[in-house]
Scaffold this active site. Sequence first.
Site, PDB file in Angstrom:
ATOM      1  N   GLU A  72      48.748 -11.413 -53.061  1.00 36.44           N
ATOM      2  CA  GLU A  72      48.968 -11.837 -51.676  1.00 36.44           C
ATOM      3  C   GLU A  72      50.461 -12.087 -51.424  1.00 36.44           C
ATOM      4  OE1 GLU A  72      47.367 -15.478 -48.750  1.00 36.44           O
ATOM      5  OE2 GLU A  72      47.012 -15.505 -50.926  1.00 36.44           O
ATOM      6  N   LYS A  92      44.731 -11.498 -42.765  1.00 38.47           N
ATOM      7  CA  LYS A  92      43.856 -12.486 -43.392  1.00 38.47           C
ATOM      8  C   LYS A  92      43.000 -13.161 -42.333  1.00 38.47           C
ATOM      9  CE  LYS A  92      44.255 -16.302 -46.768  1.00 38.47           C
ATOM     10  NZ  LYS A  92      45.239 -17.038 -47.604  1.00 38.47           N
ATOM     11  N   CYS A 151      42.868 -13.352 -50.234  1.00 43.49           N
ATOM     12  CA  CYS A 151      42.632 -14.657 -50.855  1.00 43.49           C
ATOM     13  C   CYS A 151      41.430 -15.421 -50.305  1.00 43.49           C
ATOM     14  CB  CYS A 151      43.897 -15.507 -50.766  1.00 43.49           C
ATOM     15  SG  CYS A 151      43.909 -16.883 -51.968  1.00 43.49           S
TER      16      CYS A 151
END
Length: 693
Positions: A61, A130, A186
């Site tokens: 990430e 994300k 994540c």
Amino acid sequence: MAKSRTAAQPPFESIYRHGFARVAVATPRVEVASPVANLAQTLDLARQAARQHAVLAVFPELGLSAYSNEDLFQQDALLDASLDALGRLVEASRDLPLALAVGLPLRADDRLFNCAALVHRGRLLGAVPKSYLPNYREFYERRQFAPAAQAVSTSLRLLGQDVPFGPRLLFAARDLPGFVLHLEVCEDLWVPLAPSTLAALAGATVLANLSASDVTVGKADYRRLLGASHSAKCIAGCLYSAAGPGESTTDLAWDGHALVYENGERLAESIRFPQQPGFVTADLDLDRLRQERARMTSFGDNAQAHAGELREFRRVEFDLGVPAGRVPLRRRVERFPYVPSDPSRLDERCAEVYDIQVEGLMKRLQATGLQKVIIGISGGLDSTQAALVAVRAFDRLGLPRRNILGYTLPGFGTSQHTFDSAHALMKALRISADEIDIRAAAQLMLERIKHPAAKGRRVYDVTYENVQAGERTSHLFRLANLHGGLVLGTGDLSELALGFTTYGVGDHMSHYNVNASVPKTLIQHLIRWLVHSAQFDDRTTAVLDRIVNTRISPELVPGSGEEPEQHSESVVGPYELQDFNLYYLSRYGYRPSKVAFLAHAAWGDRGEGSWPATVPESERREYDLATIRHWLEVFVRRFFQGSQFKRSAMPNGPKVGSGGSLSPRSDWRAPSDSPATVWLDELRANVPKGRRR
């Protein structure tokens, strides 16, 4: 006739010929707020992964910018430098034969998004923001970033390209069937309904998570649990890359944890806290994922329940560029797929097999109200295993072992060795023991049907053999009538698969068969486990050891009298190979050429890989590809064309393993009159013939 798949395809020795994809998960050493340095790390690892013939490399990430920049993400200089690094990566990727999933901050719609970008051969294929930003404990991502739901745009103009943008992108390789990639970042994996869960239902088979994930005590175990469970429920490959050395340790630490899972199984894991940048690779079996999803009807039902959301996914197709030439498999392929080989779980797995068999027999006895069983004891593996199961079942039910009526039924081919073993076993187990010599009855049958052997001619054909098998079974059933018991079957899964069993009034039939889904190799292993773990007294252990080391034979043809004359494996092939073939053809439906490729990977070199501790050194064999091809052809013909009618009428018996039942009431339903043509043609067209050693 099956068309050879060699044209415009990698050679037989390449994983890319057989539905595999090699992937890499990288753990670079980053520098905080230093995109130029991070780009250099990314390119170096990407080139190394390309030399390993990987088609995808996944990085952590925000790996181009570093993750731990905090409010520095609000600085235009850092954002500009990160985008410039991406541009340089795109340009450099023209000479790299793999796709790269990298993380960086991207501006869109007057907001800043934490994104995963897919780069391939000079193109930016897509950018995925994300979805779920952690804002608890040590995390404050909402201070700098916006969640994907706040994005208005569905494409971005980046680096002179119009780039698909959004959390619901699927990247599908046109030249590698089954390779459909989804990217998430994540925390997206840590929520109850991960974006990749929906992506899997929409068709993604490779789920890549670009993560930072600081390390705290015990967190690595949770990551492993998450990877195993997520890949299992999604029937997918899961790739996970966590940030490592170089991230700021102002308040946190980082362990650089890389993981690859496939359908619940961990294929690769990096060392944690690496001192140098690196990566792990794994060969994903795309065919396995496709087959499992097609078989599991509830997977499709679940997709239908979310059909509205799944329609929102956009498919980005591209030509991945499959490596040419020989690419050997780097994946552990168990030689004995039915045999538990993990030493740490050996006792548990073996005990579980017995428990399943015992539970099946106990229930059948309780349901019928019968308190006796009749077993033909031959002194071989299968009847020994059935007797061991019966003893355990009777002990648990509180029934006397004398109610297990064991009979040895010597015929024309019975050797002194197995005859003695049969009597020794019955005595050691303290079951009722008796003997009925079937030779007179068999001789009468041969005379009545006017078989040449009745007049002393050495004609030992299938009729001669089956007369004996039929007499044995006929006696057992009449003994069951006489004593009010049930006939306990002894025939195993391997014999059912190969049709190596006498149909009807023969060893094919019983009232209940506890071995019906237990293959020959597993029975050998289970008995050896009992011997090695000393679960019986010395006398019983010695008998079991003698039996498990006796060469497998039906003992229907006269011999010297001391040792078995016939050798089953000279007719049907090595059971260790045929059980391997059975597992991958029936459990996964693979093409015969892929089964041969896997068999050669498992059995080609006896010195490679691990062996179950219960396999003696003297029995650790290896097979060349020509031998594997020969016996696979035998298996295909016998399994698909010659013996289904026997399985369609097989007795009841418990399913033991995930790949272990050919019952039409359980795992396997097939026509009895199917030819084996398509399997034989595919095998002959796509597996090099070679010469057997």
